[in-house]
Design a protein around this motif. Structure first.
Motif, PDB file in Angstrom:
ATOM      1  N   VAL A 177     -71.364  43.105 -49.086  1.00  0.00           N
ATOM      2  CA  VAL A 177     -70.952  44.237 -49.919  1.00  0.00           C
ATOM      3  C   VAL A 177     -70.060  45.184 -49.102  1.00  0.00           C
ATOM      4  O   VAL A 177     -69.029  45.672 -49.579  1.00  0.00           O
ATOM      5  CB  VAL A 177     -72.190  44.988 -50.452  1.00  0.00           C
ATOM      6  N   SER A 178     -70.462  45.405 -47.860  1.00  0.00           N
ATOM      7  CA  SER A 178     -69.676  46.253 -46.970  1.00  0.00           C
ATOM      8  C   SER A 178     -68.295  45.635 -46.736  1.00  0.00           C
ATOM      9  O   SER A 178     -67.275  46.331 -46.741  1.00  0.00           O
ATOM     10  CB  SER A 178     -70.423  46.428 -45.648  1.00  0.00           C
ATOM     11  N   ALA A 223     -66.391  46.036 -53.412  1.00  0.00           N
ATOM     12  CA  ALA A 223     -67.829  46.105 -53.114  1.00  0.00           C
ATOM     13  C   ALA A 223     -68.651  45.673 -54.325  1.00  0.00           C
ATOM     14  O   ALA A 223     -69.647  44.963 -54.187  1.00  0.00           O
ATOM     15  CB  ALA A 223     -68.208  47.521 -52.704  1.00  0.00           C
ATOM     16  N   LEU A 224     -68.215  46.097 -55.520  1.00  0.00           N
ATOM     17  CA  LEU A 224     -68.980  45.750 -56.723  1.00  0.00           C
ATOM     18  C   LEU A 224     -68.861  44.258 -57.039  1.00  0.00           C
ATOM     19  O   LEU A 224     -69.848  43.617 -57.410  1.00  0.00           O
ATOM     20  CB  LEU A 224     -68.525  46.610 -57.912  1.00  0.00           C
ATOM     21  N   VAL A 256     -72.726  47.389 -40.398  1.00  0.00           N
ATOM     22  CA  VAL A 256     -73.296  48.169 -41.504  1.00  0.00           C
ATOM     23  C   VAL A 256     -74.471  47.407 -42.113  1.00  0.00           C
ATOM     24  O   VAL A 256     -75.524  47.989 -42.392  1.00  0.00           O
ATOM     25  CB  VAL A 256     -72.219  48.478 -42.578  1.00  0.00           C
ATOM     26  N   GLU A 272     -67.283  45.156 -38.417  1.00  0.00           N
ATOM     27  CA  GLU A 272     -67.653  46.413 -39.073  1.00  0.00           C
ATOM     28  C   GLU A 272     -68.702  46.159 -40.158  1.00  0.00           C
ATOM     29  O   GLU A 272     -69.731  46.840 -40.223  1.00  0.00           O
ATOM     30  CB  GLU A 272     -66.402  47.052 -39.697  1.00  0.00           C
ATOM     31  N   ASN A 318     -62.836  43.619 -39.482  1.00  0.00           N
ATOM     32  CA  ASN A 318     -63.582  43.934 -40.707  1.00  0.00           C
ATOM     33  C   ASN A 318     -64.966  43.272 -40.689  1.00  0.00           C
ATOM     34  O   ASN A 318     -65.936  43.831 -41.210  1.00  0.00           O
ATOM     35  CB  ASN A 318     -62.835  43.442 -41.953  1.00  0.00           C
ATOM     36  N   LEU A 337     -63.947  50.179 -53.625  1.00  0.00           N
ATOM     37  CA  LEU A 337     -65.139  50.122 -54.478  1.00  0.00           C
ATOM     38  C   LEU A 337     -65.161  48.895 -55.397  1.00  0.00           C
ATOM     39  O   LEU A 337     -66.208  48.240 -55.517  1.00  0.00           O
ATOM     40  CB  LEU A 337     -65.256  51.422 -55.285  1.00  0.00           C
ATOM     41  N   TYR A 339     -66.114  46.346 -49.636  1.00  0.00           N
ATOM     42  CA  TYR A 339     -65.565  47.706 -49.615  1.00  0.00           C
ATOM     43  C   TYR A 339     -64.422  47.815 -48.612  1.00  0.00           C
ATOM     44  O   TYR A 339     -63.375  48.396 -48.895  1.00  0.00           O
ATOM     45  CB  TYR A 339     -66.661  48.721 -49.277  1.00  0.00           C
ATOM     46  N   LEU A 340     -64.606  47.251 -47.432  1.00  0.00           N
ATOM     47  CA  LEU A 340     -63.585  47.376 -46.380  1.00  0.00           C
ATOM     48  C   LEU A 340     -62.296  46.654 -46.753  1.00  0.00           C
ATOM     49  O   LEU A 340     -61.210  47.072 -46.352  1.00  0.00           O
ATOM     50  CB  LEU A 340     -64.121  46.800 -45.065  1.00  0.00           C
ATOM     51  N   SER A 391     -71.072  42.463 -54.672  1.00  0.00           N
ATOM     52  CA  SER A 391     -72.486  42.602 -55.062  1.00  0.00           C
ATOM     53  C   SER A 391     -72.833  41.598 -56.149  1.00  0.00           C
ATOM     54  O   SER A 391     -73.887  40.949 -56.105  1.00  0.00           O
ATOM     55  CB  SER A 391     -72.773  44.011 -55.590  1.00  0.00           C
TER      56      SER A 391
END
Lengths: 237, 169
Positions: free
Chosen positions: B61-62, B73-74, B48, B44, B41, B70, B65-66, B77
């Motif tokens: 953030v990526s 990710a939020l 990104v 990856e 992860n 979502l 998500y992984l 962030s």
């Protein structure tokens, strides 16, 4: 006469022209030479601030220094909202802030022009497009991550990332190493010892916080002590 | 998923570090220990982060998500957007802070620790991916190109991806 010489021959005429504040060509080219009273600095509106950060956020490919340059271009070179000295000062302050420097300078410049609402629109402009694109790229990747070719590509990319990070960390080390060298031989010894201790603590599975605290407290105490001891400051006699 | 702990781990990583890569050792050790992420992860997410726009620190953030979709990710962030707000306090005390010799020491010491911890974490990432002649050569070549500085990062990563497809199936 070569083209280069011809250029030089015309230069004095331009230079004397530059003394004329009302020459529109020179007004555009050399803002810093003009008196502030004749050319008051413009300030962006909240909307202008938002749009500027939106542009930076959506077009800043290539990470840290590329983005720093882009911010400087937008705020200093193109719009003249900040002087190079303002920008340099903000960038120096940002070095003391926790987290990502580029987000901290977004906050600082936002505050400079619009207080807390300025901070909000700047952060939103800077982060909304780049976060959205990052999420979209990760989501797309998630759709194909189980393909055998993608897994094979990742097996190639992982060692490359490690290699890139080694080069990145080497560059990162330059500044502290220069600071340690300025503090004499004991500085370099203490720095390398702390680096080894931080490495060892993490390798032994201790919390990363221990390693970070060891480095920060260790060098903080040493720099403070070095600034007080006379033998570390030969120039004071 | 315990969302509060998840968020706090990301917040701690961002608050107690500096720069885009600073949170890396924290997140790697914390998330893998809890089984919330696997080694790959991080490769990856970092990839990104290198090719998406904005601060390169957005790799976090990526990673969100992984590891948690979502919402992850939020939350990630938010966790990277909050600590830099402290710069507003730093700006008020900046001239006093700068007058202490210890301040420069703390910052230089953080960099040293980040490099030390980062080296261990990178070694783990490398080993988990598989150690063989091809991965060693890829890593060495990427480091050499990055030191040289002429090839853009994305090009190095694309080259490594192609090498992976051809040589590491």
């Amino acid at each position: 006469m070569s083209a280069q010489e011809a250029k030089c021959a015309t230069r004095p005429a331009i230079a004397s022209d530059s003394l004329n504040y009302y020459n529109p060509y020179m007004r555009r080219m050399t803002p810093s030479m003009l008196s502030p009273s004749l050319d008051p600095p413009a300030r962006p509106s909240l909307f202008g601030l938002f749009v500027t950060w939106l542009r930076i956020g959506a077009t800043s490919f290539g990470g840290g220094s590329a983005t720093q340059l882009l911010i400087q271009q937008h705020f200093v070179t193109r719009r003249r909202w900040m002087t190079p000295a303002d920008f340099a000062q903000d960038w120096a302050i940002v070095q003391f802030a926790p987290g990502i420097n580029l987000i901290a300078i977004t906050v600082l410049i936002g505050y400079r022009f619009g207080g807390m609402p300025g901070v909000a629109v700047s952060l939103l402009g800077m982060l909304a497009p780049s976060v959205a694109i990052t999420i979209a790229m990760t989501a797309l990747y998630s759709q194909v991550r189980d393909w055998p070719q993608v897994q094979a590509a990742l097996r190639g990319v992982t060692p490359a990332l490690v290699g890139l990070s080694i080069a990145f960390m080497w560059r990162l080390l330059k500044e502290p190493l220069a600071g340690l060298q300025r503090r004499g031989r004991s500085g370099v010894t203490i720095g390398l010892t702390l680096l080894a201790v931080a490495t060892l603590l993490t390798a032994l599975g201790m919390p990363v916080l221990f390693a970070y605290l060891t480095g920060a407290v260790g060098l903080g105490v040493f720099y403070e002590a070095a600034s007080r001891s006379p033998e570390e400051r030969p120039w004071t006699g | 998923m315990d969302w509060l702990t998840y968020f706090l781990l990301f917040l701690k990583a961002s608050l107690l570090s500096t720069g885009g890569r600073g949170p890396f050792p924290y997140l790697y050790t914390d998330l893998i220990a809890r089984g919330w992420a696997v080694e790959s992860n991080f490769a990856e997410a970092l990839t990104v982060g290198e090719i998406s726009p904005g601060p390169s620190g957005l790799w976090v953030v990526s990673l969100g998500y992984l590891t948690a979709g979502l919402p992850g990710a939020l939350l990630a962030s938010l966790a990277i957007a909050l600590p830099p707000l402290l710069v507003l306090i730093v700006a008020r005390v900046h001239s006093r802070l700068k007058s202490f010799a210890a301040t420069a020491g703390v910052l230089d010491g953080l960099v040293l620790a980040m490099v030390g911890s980062g080296a261990v974490v990178l070694a783990n990432l490398f080993i988990a991916n598989g150690v063989n002649a091809i991965t060693l050569a890829t890593g060495a070549l990427a480091a050499a190109l990055a030191f040289d500085g002429r090839a853009p990062t994305w090009l190095i990563l694309v080259g490594a991806a192609l090498a992976g497809v051809w040589l590491l199936p």
